[in-house]
Scaffold this motif. Structure first.
Motif, short mmCIF file in Angstrom:
data_model
loop_
_atom_site.label_atom_id
_atom_site.label_comp_id
_atom_site.label_asym_id
_atom_site.label_seq_id
_atom_site.Cartn_x
_atom_site.Cartn_y
_atom_site.Cartn_z
N LEU A 36 0.83 -1.20 0.00
CA LEU A 36 0.00 0.00 0.00
C LEU A 36 0.87 1.25 0.00
O LEU A 36 0.66 2.16 -0.80
CB LEU A 36 -0.92 0.01 1.21
N TYR A 37 1.87 1.28 0.88
CA TYR A 37 2.77 2.43 0.98
C TYR A 37 3.49 2.66 -0.34
O TYR A 37 3.58 3.78 -0.82
CB TYR A 37 3.77 2.20 2.11
N LYS A 38 4.00 1.58 -0.95
CA LYS A 38 4.72 1.70 -2.23
C LYS A 38 3.79 2.20 -3.32
O LYS A 38 4.18 3.04 -4.13
CB LYS A 38 5.33 0.36 -2.62
N SER A 39 2.55 1.74 -3.33
CA SER A 39 1.59 2.18 -4.33
C SER A 39 1.29 3.67 -4.17
O SER A 39 1.22 4.41 -5.17
CB SER A 39 0.30 1.37 -4.19
N ILE A 40 1.11 4.13 -2.95
CA ILE A 40 0.86 5.55 -2.70
C ILE A 40 2.06 6.39 -3.10
O ILE A 40 1.93 7.43 -3.74
CB ILE A 40 0.48 5.79 -1.23
N GLU A 41 3.25 5.91 -2.76
CA GLU A 41 4.48 6.62 -3.12
C GLU A 41 4.62 6.75 -4.64
O GLU A 41 4.93 7.83 -5.15
CB GLU A 41 5.67 5.86 -2.52
N GLU A 42 4.37 5.67 -5.35
CA GLU A 42 4.45 5.70 -6.82
C GLU A 42 3.39 6.62 -7.40
O GLU A 42 3.64 7.34 -8.37
CB GLU A 42 4.29 4.29 -7.38
N TYR A 43 2.19 6.59 -6.83
CA TYR A 43 1.11 7.44 -7.33
C TYR A 43 1.46 8.92 -7.16
O TYR A 43 1.27 9.73 -8.08
CB TYR A 43 -0.22 7.15 -6.61
N ILE A 44 1.97 9.29 -6.00
CA ILE A 44 2.32 10.69 -5.75
C ILE A 44 3.42 11.14 -6.70
O ILE A 44 3.38 12.25 -7.24
CB ILE A 44 2.69 10.91 -4.28
N LYS A 45 4.40 10.28 -6.93
CA LYS A 45 5.46 10.62 -7.88
C LYS A 45 4.88 10.82 -9.28
O LYS A 45 5.20 11.79 -9.97
CB LYS A 45 6.52 9.52 -7.89
N TRP A 46 4.01 9.90 -9.70
CA TRP A 46 3.37 10.03 -11.01
C TRP A 46 2.50 11.30 -11.07
O TRP A 46 2.52 12.02 -12.06
CB TRP A 46 2.52 8.78 -11.28
N TYR A 47 1.73 11.55 -10.02
CA TYR A 47 0.83 12.69 -9.96
C TYR A 47 1.59 14.01 -10.14
O TYR A 47 1.12 14.91 -10.83
CB TYR A 47 0.11 12.67 -8.61
N ASN A 48 2.76 14.10 -9.54
CA ASN A 48 3.52 15.35 -9.59
C ASN A 48 4.38 15.50 -10.84
O ASN A 48 4.72 16.62 -11.22
CB ASN A 48 4.41 15.48 -8.36
N THR A 49 4.76 14.39 -11.48
CA THR A 49 5.70 14.49 -12.59
C THR A 49 5.11 14.16 -13.96
O THR A 49 5.68 14.56 -14.97
CB THR A 49 6.91 13.58 -12.35
N GLU A 50 3.99 13.44 -14.01
CA GLU A 50 3.46 13.01 -15.31
C GLU A 50 2.00 13.37 -15.55
O GLU A 50 1.61 13.59 -16.70
CB GLU A 50 3.61 11.50 -15.45
N ARG A 51 1.18 13.41 -14.52
CA ARG A 51 -0.26 13.64 -14.70
C ARG A 51 -0.51 15.09 -15.07
O ARG A 51 -0.11 16.01 -14.37
CB ARG A 51 -1.02 13.30 -13.42
N LEU A 52 -1.21 15.29 -16.18
CA LEU A 52 -1.53 16.65 -16.62
C LEU A 52 -2.77 17.15 -15.89
O LEU A 52 -3.73 16.41 -15.69
CB LEU A 52 -1.78 16.65 -18.13
N HIS A 53 -2.75 18.41 -15.52
CA HIS A 53 -3.85 19.03 -14.77
C HIS A 53 -4.45 20.15 -15.62
O HIS A 53 -3.74 21.06 -16.05
CB HIS A 53 -3.33 19.61 -13.46
#
Length: 77
Positions: A36-53
Motif C-alpha cells: 500500500l505504501y509503495k503504491s501511494i508513493e508511486e502514485y504521488i510521484k506520477w501525480y507530480n511528474t506526469e499527470r496533466l492538470h
C-alpha cells in the motif's frame, strides 16, 4: 489542514485525497502495508511528474512549479 470550521486550505487536501482514492486506492486490494505504501508513493510521484492538470493549462505540478519559480526570480532581479 486547518481547524474544524475553517475551510480555507482543506479544499486542496480533500481534493487530492478524493483523487488518490478514486484513481489509485479503490481500484486495488493490498496484501500488506508495504505494498500500500509503495503504491501511494508511486502514485504521488506520477501525480507530480506526469499527470496533466487542466487547471494548470495541462501541465504537471512539477512543470508549473519550475515556471513559477523562474518567474519569481525574474521579478526579484
Amino acid at each position: 489542514m486547518s481547524r474544524k470550521g475553517n475551510c480555507w486550505d482543506n479544499a486542496v487536501a480533500e481534493s487530492f485525497f478524493k483523487t488518490i482514492k478514486y484513481e489509485c486506492l479503490n481500484r486495488y486490494s493490498f496484501e500488506s502495508y508495504n505494498k500500500l505504501y509503495k503504491s501511494i508513493e508511486e502514485y504521488i510521484k506520477w501525480y507530480n511528474t506526469e499527470r496533466l492538470h487542466s487547471f494548470l493549462d495541462y501541465r504537471t505540478p512539477l512543470e508549473m512549479e519550475k515556471i513559477l519559480t523562474k518567474n519569481k526570480y525574474k521579478m526579484v532581479a
